[in-house]
Design a protein around this motif. Structure first.
Motif, PDB file in Angstrom:
ATOM      1  N   ASP A  94       0.864  -1.162   0.000  1.00 51.29           N
ATOM      2  CA  ASP A  94       0.000   0.000   0.000  1.00 51.29           C
ATOM      3  C   ASP A  94       0.910   1.223   0.000  1.00 51.29           C
ATOM      4  OD1 ASP A  94      -2.402  -1.479   0.221  1.00 51.29           O
ATOM      5  OD2 ASP A  94      -2.126  -1.668   2.386  1.00 51.29           O
ATOM      6  N   LEU A  95       0.354   2.407  -0.177  1.00 48.76           N
ATOM      7  CA  LEU A  95       1.127   3.617   0.076  1.00 48.76           C
ATOM      8  C   LEU A  95       1.525   3.589   1.549  1.00 48.76           C
ATOM      9  CD1 LEU A  95      -0.911   6.389  -1.761  1.00 48.76           C
ATOM     10  CD2 LEU A  95       1.480   5.814  -2.176  1.00 48.76           C
ATOM     11  N   HIS A  96       2.815   3.804   1.836  1.00 45.27           N
ATOM     12  CA  HIS A  96       3.269   3.687   3.219  1.00 45.27           C
ATOM     13  C   HIS A  96       4.522   4.513   3.472  1.00 45.27           C
ATOM     14  CE1 HIS A  96       5.871   0.826   1.108  1.00 45.27           C
ATOM     15  NE2 HIS A  96       6.733   0.957   2.124  1.00 45.27           N
ATOM     16  N   ASP A  97       4.784   4.773   4.753  1.00 48.70           N
ATOM     17  CA  ASP A  97       6.050   5.338   5.167  1.00 48.70           C
ATOM     18  C   ASP A  97       6.790   4.291   5.987  1.00 48.70           C
ATOM     19  OD1 ASP A  97       5.187   5.419   7.874  1.00 48.70           O
ATOM     20  OD2 ASP A  97       4.661   7.536   7.762  1.00 48.70           O
ATOM     21  N   TYR A 110       9.384   9.763   3.827  1.00 50.20           N
ATOM     22  CA  TYR A 110       9.114   9.310   2.462  1.00 50.20           C
ATOM     23  C   TYR A 110       7.899   8.393   2.427  1.00 50.20           C
ATOM     24  CZ  TYR A 110      10.604   7.850  -2.254  1.00 50.20           C
ATOM     25  OH  TYR A 110      10.704   7.624  -3.594  1.00 50.20           O
ATOM     26  N   VAL A 111       6.984   8.651   1.494  1.00 50.50           N
ATOM     27  CA  VAL A 111       5.790   7.826   1.303  1.00 50.50           C
ATOM     28  C   VAL A 111       5.829   7.296  -0.127  1.00 50.50           C
ATOM     29  CG1 VAL A 111       3.262   7.801   1.206  1.00 50.50           C
ATOM     30  CG2 VAL A 111       4.432   9.135   2.976  1.00 50.50           C
ATOM     31  N   HIS A 112       5.642   5.983  -0.262  1.00 48.14           N
ATOM     32  CA  HIS A 112       5.643   5.387  -1.601  1.00 48.14           C
ATOM     33  C   HIS A 112       4.855   4.090  -1.609  1.00 48.14           C
ATOM     34  CE1 HIS A 112       9.457   2.627  -1.010  1.00 48.14           C
ATOM     35  NE2 HIS A 112       8.679   2.615   0.034  1.00 48.14           N
ATOM     36  N   ARG A 113       4.645   3.588  -2.815  1.00 44.52           N
ATOM     37  CA  ARG A 113       4.044   2.262  -3.032  1.00 44.52           C
ATOM     38  C   ARG A 113       4.959   1.548  -4.014  1.00 44.52           C
ATOM     39  NH1 ARG A 113      -1.921   2.443  -4.373  1.00 44.52           N
ATOM     40  NH2 ARG A 113      -1.263   3.723  -6.109  1.00 44.52           N
ATOM     41  N   VAL A 114       5.200   0.276  -3.757  1.00 43.33           N
ATOM     42  CA  VAL A 114       6.055  -0.528  -4.625  1.00 43.33           C
ATOM     43  C   VAL A 114       5.231  -1.707  -5.127  1.00 43.33           C
ATOM     44  CG1 VAL A 114       8.205  -1.857  -4.789  1.00 43.33           C
ATOM     45  CG2 VAL A 114       8.102   0.178  -3.318  1.00 43.33           C
ATOM     46  N   SER A 115       5.353  -1.997  -6.430  1.00 44.57           N
ATOM     47  CA  SER A 115       4.550  -3.049  -7.062  1.00 44.57           C
ATOM     48  C   SER A 115       5.384  -3.832  -8.063  1.00 44.57           C
ATOM     49  CB  SER A 115       3.380  -2.439  -7.838  1.00 44.57           C
ATOM     50  OG  SER A 115       2.606  -1.603  -7.033  1.00 44.57           O
ATOM     51  N   MET A 127       5.114   1.221  10.533  1.00 42.85           N
ATOM     52  CA  MET A 127       4.895   1.681   9.161  1.00 42.85           C
ATOM     53  C   MET A 127       3.450   2.176   9.097  1.00 42.85           C
ATOM     54  SD  MET A 127       6.769  -1.382   7.034  1.00 42.85           S
ATOM     55  CE  MET A 127       6.544  -0.655   5.431  1.00 42.85           C
ATOM     56  N   THR A 128       3.279   3.359   8.542  1.00 37.73           N
ATOM     57  CA  THR A 128       1.940   3.915   8.398  1.00 37.73           C
ATOM     58  C   THR A 128       1.476   3.708   6.970  1.00 37.73           C
ATOM     59  OG1 THR A 128       2.412   5.576  10.087  1.00 37.73           O
ATOM     60  CG2 THR A 128       0.534   6.004   8.620  1.00 37.73           C
ATOM     61  N   ARG A 129       0.278   3.152   6.807  1.00 32.73           N
ATOM     62  CA  ARG A 129      -0.336   2.999   5.485  1.00 32.73           C
ATOM     63  C   ARG A 129      -1.277   4.175   5.254  1.00 32.73           C
ATOM     64  NH1 ARG A 129      -1.833  -2.289   7.191  1.00 32.73           N
ATOM     65  NH2 ARG A 129      -3.949  -1.687   6.730  1.00 32.73           N
ATOM     66  N   ARG A 162      -4.238  10.371   3.617  1.00 35.80           N
ATOM     67  CA  ARG A 162      -4.938  10.175   4.889  1.00 35.80           C
ATOM     68  C   ARG A 162      -4.465   8.849   5.483  1.00 35.80           C
ATOM     69  NH1 ARG A 162      -8.356  14.267   4.724  1.00 35.80           N
ATOM     70  NH2 ARG A 162      -9.531  14.777   2.874  1.00 35.80           N
ATOM     71  N   VAL A 163      -4.206   8.856   6.780  1.00 38.62           N
ATOM     72  CA  VAL A 163      -3.751   7.648   7.461  1.00 38.62           C
ATOM     73  C   VAL A 163      -4.840   6.591   7.405  1.00 38.62           C
ATOM     74  CG1 VAL A 163      -3.061   6.667   9.688  1.00 38.62           C
ATOM     75  CG2 VAL A 163      -2.179   8.908   8.975  1.00 38.62           C
TER      76      VAL A 163
END
Length: 149
Positions: A57-60, A102-107, A127-129, A138-139
């Motif tokens: 997911d998008l996460h830090d 940094y917030v990202h999503r990896v696929s 880790m926050t999604r 938004r968290v």
């Protein structure tokens, strides 16, 4: 004074020596597989595998800085920009350094399995999604070490 090592460099050193990995990579059809393969007082290193279609997911990284490199296959990293998500394919040997916010999503959007090595400092504790709605993060949830992984 604590100096953060070159986390991408550490990840690349581990990625370049698969014979030293304490476990062989595994591929799980249900969820991404991951295993911590090294830890020091300064950082920790994780081995991850990605079957086609698997993603985060998008996460830090809970305030940790990091670096990761792709060992095999191709991963796509998405980051949040002014115009929404910006995607960048990362082929074998490509990597990324990132700071504590940094917030990202990896696929794995490809057709072949992928392997990556990730390094964090300090070690991951949470880790926050996030959800991205109308350009606003938004968290969605906070995962804690020892509970979620």
């Amino acid at each position: 004074m604590f100096l953060t090592p070159d986390l991408l460099g550490v990840a690349r050193r581990h990625a370049g020596d698969p014979a030293a990995w304490p476990v062989a990579p595994r591929f799980d059809p249900v969820e991404r597989w991951y295993h911590r393969i090294a830890a020091t007082a300064q950082h920790e290193v994780w081995l991850l595998t990605w079957l086609p279609g698997q993603h985060t997911d998008l996460h830090d990284h809970g305030g940790a800085s990091g670096g990761f490199t792709v060992v095999s296959g191709t991963l796509t990293e998405e980051t949040v920009g002014r115009d929404g998500l910006k995607a960048k394919p990362l082929p074998p040997g490509a990597g990324r350094r990132f700071g504590p916010r940094y917030v990202h999503r990896v696929s794995n959007l490809g057709t072949d399995p992928a392997i990556s090595v990730h390094c964090y400092a300090p070690e991951l504790r949470s880790m926050t999604r996030y959800d991205l709605n109308d350009g606003v993060l938004r968290v969605a949830a906070v995962a804690r070490a020892g509970v979620a992984w």
